[in-house]
Design a protein around this motif. Structure first.
Motif, PDB file in Angstrom:
ATOM      1  N   SER A   1       7.097  18.855   4.739  1.00 14.58           N
ATOM      2  CA  SER A   1       6.649  18.086   3.586  1.00 14.58           C
ATOM      3  C   SER A   1       6.017  16.791   4.071  1.00 14.58           C
ATOM      4  N   VAL A   2       5.249  16.197   3.213  1.00 12.05           N
ATOM      5  CA  VAL A   2       4.748  14.852   3.463  1.00 12.05           C
ATOM      6  C   VAL A   2       5.853  13.869   3.086  1.00 12.05           C
ATOM      7  N   VAL A   3       5.970  12.808   3.860  1.00  8.86           N
ATOM      8  CA  VAL A   3       6.850  11.691   3.509  1.00  8.86           C
ATOM      9  C   VAL A   3       5.917  10.542   3.152  1.00  8.86           C
ATOM     10  N   GLN A   4       6.067  10.044   1.925  1.00 10.37           N
ATOM     11  CA  GLN A   4       5.163   8.999   1.431  1.00 10.37           C
ATOM     12  C   GLN A   4       5.987   7.795   0.978  1.00 10.37           C
ATOM     13  N   VAL A   5       5.555   6.615   1.400  1.00  9.50           N
ATOM     14  CA  VAL A   5       6.260   5.375   1.095  1.00  9.50           C
ATOM     15  C   VAL A   5       5.301   4.436   0.368  1.00  9.50           C
ATOM     16  N   GLY A   6       5.746   3.892  -0.759  1.00 14.95           N
ATOM     17  CA  GLY A   6       4.981   2.887  -1.490  1.00 14.95           C
ATOM     18  C   GLY A   6       5.596   1.522  -1.238  1.00 14.95           C
ATOM     19  N   VAL A   7       4.769   0.537  -0.903  1.00 15.56           N
ATOM     20  CA  VAL A   7       5.241  -0.798  -0.551  1.00 15.56           C
ATOM     21  C   VAL A   7       4.450  -1.843  -1.335  1.00 15.56           C
TER      22      VAL A   7
ATOM     23  N   GLY B   1       0.812  -1.208   0.000  1.00 14.25           N
ATOM     24  CA  GLY B   1       0.000   0.000   0.000  1.00 14.25           C
ATOM     25  C   GLY B   1       0.845   1.258   0.000  1.00 14.25           C
ATOM     26  N   ILE B   2       0.173   2.361   0.247  1.00  9.97           N
ATOM     27  CA  ILE B   2       0.822   3.668   0.319  1.00  9.97           C
ATOM     28  C   ILE B   2       0.654   4.172   1.743  1.00  9.97           C
ATOM     29  N   TYR B   3       1.754   4.647   2.292  1.00 11.08           N
ATOM     30  CA  TYR B   3       1.780   5.132   3.675  1.00 11.08           C
ATOM     31  C   TYR B   3       2.388   6.521   3.671  1.00 11.08           C
ATOM     32  N   ALA B   4       1.779   7.428   4.419  1.00 13.13           N
ATOM     33  CA  ALA B   4       2.258   8.809   4.387  1.00 13.13           C
ATOM     34  C   ALA B   4       1.956   9.507   5.700  1.00 13.13           C
TER      35      ALA B   4
ATOM     36  N   ASP C   1      -1.290  10.911  -0.642  1.00 11.09           N
ATOM     37  CA  ASP C   1      -2.265  10.222  -1.478  1.00 11.09           C
ATOM     38  C   ASP C   1      -3.529  10.006  -0.644  1.00 11.09           C
ATOM     39  N   PRO C   2      -4.702  10.239  -1.210  1.00 11.10           N
ATOM     40  CA  PRO C   2      -5.942  10.088  -0.434  1.00 11.10           C
ATOM     41  C   PRO C   2      -6.146   8.692   0.159  1.00 11.10           C
ATOM     42  N   ASP C   3      -5.550   7.678  -0.448  1.00  2.92           N
ATOM     43  CA  ASP C   3      -5.685   6.308   0.053  1.00  2.92           C
ATOM     44  C   ASP C   3      -4.580   5.920   1.042  1.00  2.92           C
ATOM     45  N   ALA C   4      -3.664   6.839   1.324  1.00  2.90           N
ATOM     46  CA  ALA C   4      -2.520   6.520   2.177  1.00  2.90           C
ATOM     47  C   ALA C   4      -2.945   6.311   3.628  1.00  2.90           C
ATOM     48  N   GLU C   5      -2.295   5.331   4.234  1.00  2.00           N
ATOM     49  CA  GLU C   5      -2.434   5.103   5.668  1.00  2.00           C
ATOM     50  C   GLU C   5      -1.201   5.698   6.347  1.00  2.00           C
TER      51      GLU C   5
END
Length: 155
Positions: free
Chosen positions: A19-25, A8-11, A40-44
């Motif tokens: 800034s936002v830190v966003q990680v895609g896994v 998923g996407i985590y932010a 991302d709106p779907d980020a946890e």
């Protein structure tokens, strides 16, 4: 080895980076680390790698990420460069020519130096692959983020 099995996407917003830190896994590996203006709106906001990134950004302890698996979907020669970047310890920095030499490239070759700079600029996971530790190379992180990372490590 860090457990990154939850795809998923985590932010989360970083006050330090502004800034936002966003990680895609996916598939047990980190695909990307980015710094968007908004998550991302779907980020946890809860993931072990994201937690470690925020420990690092708090600067309380030296955090290394060599146990985190990163999916490097880049050409083989760029992969070799980025793998060497991961070997640069916290608080150390090197120059592009030294990185070229570490990656088995010719530090006097303009073509090889361009390859190194391209690999740094296209790094899919800044911080985990600490391109901010290459002082005269580009970073895949935005310039303001790169400078804060360098400042955090007193580079």
């Amino acid at each position: 080895m860090e457990d990154v099995t939850d795809a998923g996407i985590y932010a989360r917003e970083s006050s330090y980076l502004e800034s936002v830190v966003q990680v895609g896994v996916a598939s047990g590996r980190v695909l990307s680390v980015s710094f968007p203006n908004a998550a991302d709106p779907d980020a946890e906001d809860d993931h072990p790698v994201l937690e470690r990134l925020f420990e690092y950004l708090e600067g309380v302890i030296e955090v290394e990420f060599d146990d985190v698996q990163v999916a490097l979907t880049v050409p083989t020669d760029q992969r070799r460069v980025l793998e060497q970047v991961r070997a640069i310890p916290y608080g150390d920095d090197i120059d592009v020519r030294t990185l070229a030499r570490m990656a088995g490239l010719d530090p006097e070759s303009d073509e090889d130096l361009t390859l190194v700079r391209t690999a740094l600029a296209e790094n899919p996971a800044p911080i985990l692959i600490p391109d901010h530790r290459v002082r005269d190379g580009p970073s895949a992180a935005p310039p303001a983020v790169e400078q804060k990372l360098r400042s955090l490590e007193e580079l």
